[in-house]
Design an enzyme around this catalytic site. Structure first.
Site, PDB file in Angstrom:
ATOM      1  N   ASN A   9     -13.943  31.312  65.882  1.00  0.00           N
ATOM      2  CA  ASN A   9     -12.899  31.176  64.902  1.00  0.00           C
ATOM      3  C   ASN A   9     -12.146  32.615  64.955  1.00  0.00           C
ATOM      4  O   ASN A   9     -12.848  33.755  64.337  1.00  0.00           O
ATOM      5  CB  ASN A   9     -13.671  30.941  63.472  1.00  0.00           C
ATOM      6  N   TRP A  10     -11.029  32.658  65.477  1.00  0.00           N
ATOM      7  CA  TRP A  10     -10.382  33.861  65.625  1.00  0.00           C
ATOM      8  C   TRP A  10      -9.607  34.331  64.165  1.00  0.00           C
ATOM      9  O   TRP A  10      -9.014  35.472  64.066  1.00  0.00           O
ATOM     10  CB  TRP A  10      -9.153  33.925  66.533  1.00  0.00           C
ATOM     11  N   LYS A  11      -9.809  33.467  63.237  1.00  0.00           N
ATOM     12  CA  LYS A  11      -9.294  33.651  61.750  1.00  0.00           C
ATOM     13  C   LYS A  11      -7.837  34.215  61.807  1.00  0.00           C
ATOM     14  O   LYS A  11      -7.063  33.854  62.858  1.00  0.00           O
ATOM     15  CB  LYS A  11     -10.199  34.612  61.056  1.00  0.00           C
ATOM     16  N   HIS A  94     -13.767  25.784  55.498  1.00  0.00           N
ATOM     17  CA  HIS A  94     -14.177  26.937  55.978  1.00  0.00           C
ATOM     18  C   HIS A  94     -14.444  27.682  54.399  1.00  0.00           C
ATOM     19  O   HIS A  94     -13.406  27.372  53.504  1.00  0.00           O
ATOM     20  CB  HIS A  94     -13.518  27.859  56.829  1.00  0.00           C
ATOM     21  N   GLU A 166     -22.835  26.978  57.425  1.00  0.00           N
ATOM     22  CA  GLU A 166     -22.627  28.219  57.352  1.00  0.00           C
ATOM     23  C   GLU A 166     -22.501  28.795  55.838  1.00  0.00           C
ATOM     24  O   GLU A 166     -21.943  28.711  55.051  1.00  0.00           O
ATOM     25  CB  GLU A 166     -20.987  28.537  57.407  1.00  0.00           C
ATOM     26  N   SER A 214     -22.470  35.299  60.982  1.00  0.00           N
ATOM     27  CA  SER A 214     -22.733  36.742  61.748  1.00  0.00           C
ATOM     28  C   SER A 214     -23.431  36.478  63.130  1.00  0.00           C
ATOM     29  O   SER A 214     -24.295  37.355  63.541  1.00  0.00           O
ATOM     30  CB  SER A 214     -23.688  37.603  60.762  1.00  0.00           C
ATOM     31  N   GLY A 235     -17.576  33.877  64.208  1.00  0.00           N
ATOM     32  CA  GLY A 235     -16.337  34.344  63.827  1.00  0.00           C
ATOM     33  C   GLY A 235     -15.967  35.828  64.266  1.00  0.00           C
ATOM     34  O   GLY A 235     -15.465  35.785  65.510  1.00  0.00           O
ATOM     35  N   GLY A 236     -16.658  36.929  63.602  1.00  0.00           N
ATOM     36  CA  GLY A 236     -16.018  38.285  63.905  1.00  0.00           C
ATOM     37  C   GLY A 236     -16.429  38.488  65.583  1.00  0.00           C
ATOM     38  O   GLY A 236     -15.513  39.055  66.251  1.00  0.00           O
TER      39      GLY A 236
HETATM   40  C1  PEP Z   1     -16.919  32.220  60.472  1.00  0.00           C
HETATM   41  O1  PEP Z   1     -15.839  32.556  60.516  1.00  0.00           O
HETATM   42  O2  PEP Z   1     -17.190  30.696  60.262  1.00  0.00           O
HETATM   43  C2  PEP Z   1     -18.026  32.990  60.674  1.00  0.00           C
HETATM   44  C3  PEP Z   1     -19.321  32.357  60.641  1.00  0.00           C
HETATM   45  O3  PEP Z   1     -17.805  34.359  60.719  1.00  0.00           O
HETATM   46  P1  PEP Z   1     -18.771  35.398  61.257  1.00  0.00           P
HETATM   47  O4  PEP Z   1     -19.288  35.074  62.443  1.00  0.00           O
HETATM   48  O5  PEP Z   1     -17.836  36.808  61.240  1.00  0.00           O
HETATM   49  O6  PEP Z   1     -19.873  35.545  60.207  1.00  0.00           O
END
Ligand code: PEP
Length: 264
Positions: A9-11, A94, A166, A214, A235-236
């Site tokens: 997920n590049w947000k 999300h 999540e 994360s 995500g990140g």
């Molecule tokens: C997400 O965007 O769904 C996510 C889990 O982000 P991150 O991995 O950065 O916590």
């Protein structure tokens, strides 16, 4: 054959040329694994150019959001109907959408329904906030989020969808703590039981359940080895080509280990 799914997920990161460069690097690093499906979810603007660049043997695309109506006077929105040719999946519900954009259970149900109506597979995100977690309300929250989101779907449609657990308290956006693998297994079991109660065991066995929160190249394997884990939503770490390609490799190893065990 069951495949493990790795979703990036590049947000709201990366413009078109940055996204194109990242895709180019991922192309170089990620092999075609027969037991892995890699899904990239860029910002809406970038879906179209990426769809022209992508090697479909390696990657599929997901939208991060869309609107529940198919067409009409809804300024600023993009419909699932308009995304049909571009995205195979759509992330729906999300935590950033639920928290920052106040998407409630009814809106999310309507989006899941619209995605399925338009042949786009929903990746439904569910999970409790830190306050709900502390108050011992996790199962109630998951129950409500899941029951409501799938309420317009048939068993066959639910079997095809993806549910990403999540916990909001573990997502980097919300300064997440790292969830222990042992904390996640009971939630995976609960999610499948929930689907089983609503639609029967066959549907519950088929629905794909992911973990997100994360996840990086060091923690991915631990989550992926959990019983009933079909992959991860990242995500990140997904906008770092080194980290993301290591996560894909970890998924491949995890799935290969399962297959080796099944084949004795
Ligand atoms: C997400 O965007 O769904 C996510 C889990 O982000 P991150 O991995 O950065 O916590």
């Amino acid at each position: 054959m069951r495949k493990k799914l790795v979703v990036g997920n590049w947000k709201m990161h990366l413009n078109t040329s940055q996204a194109s460069l990242l895709l180019h690097r991922l192309h170089e690093r990620i092999k075609i694994y027969r037991n892995i499906e890699v899904v990239l979810a860029p910002t809406m603007l970038v879906l179209q150019p990426l769809s022209l660049q992508i090697d479909r043997r390696k990657f599929r695309l997901a939208a991060q959001n869309a609107y529940s109506k198919d067409e009409g006077a809804f300024t600023g929105e993009v419909s699932f109907t308009q995304l049909r040719e571009l995205a195979h999946y759509a992330i729906i519900g999300h935590s950033e959408r639920r928290i920052y954009f106040h998407e409630d259970l009814d809106m999310i149900r309507d989006k899941v329904t619209a995605a399925v109506r338009n042949d786009i597979t929903p990746i439904l995100c569910v999970g409790e906030t830190k306050a709900e977690h502390r108050a011992g309300e996790t199962k109630q929250v998951l129950h409500d989020q899941i029951t409501s989101a799938v309420s317009n779907l048939t068993a066959r449609e639910v079997a095809e969808m993806v549910i990403a657990y999540e916990p909001v308290w573990a997502i980097s956006t919300f300064q997440g703590d790292l969830a222990k693998v042992s904390q996640i297994q009971p939630m995976f079991d609960f999610i499948r039981n929930q689907i089983s109660e609503l639609y029967g065991k066959r549907t519950a066995d088929k629905v794909r359940v992911l973990y997100g929160g994360s996840v990086d190249e060091n923690t991915a394997r631990g989550y992926m080895d959990l019983q009933g884990c079909d992959g991860v939503l990242v995500g990140g770490a997904s906008i770092n080509y080194h980290k993301f390609s290591e996560i894909v490799k970890a998924a491949h190893r995890s799935q290969t280990a399962v297959e080796d065990k099944d084949n004795g």
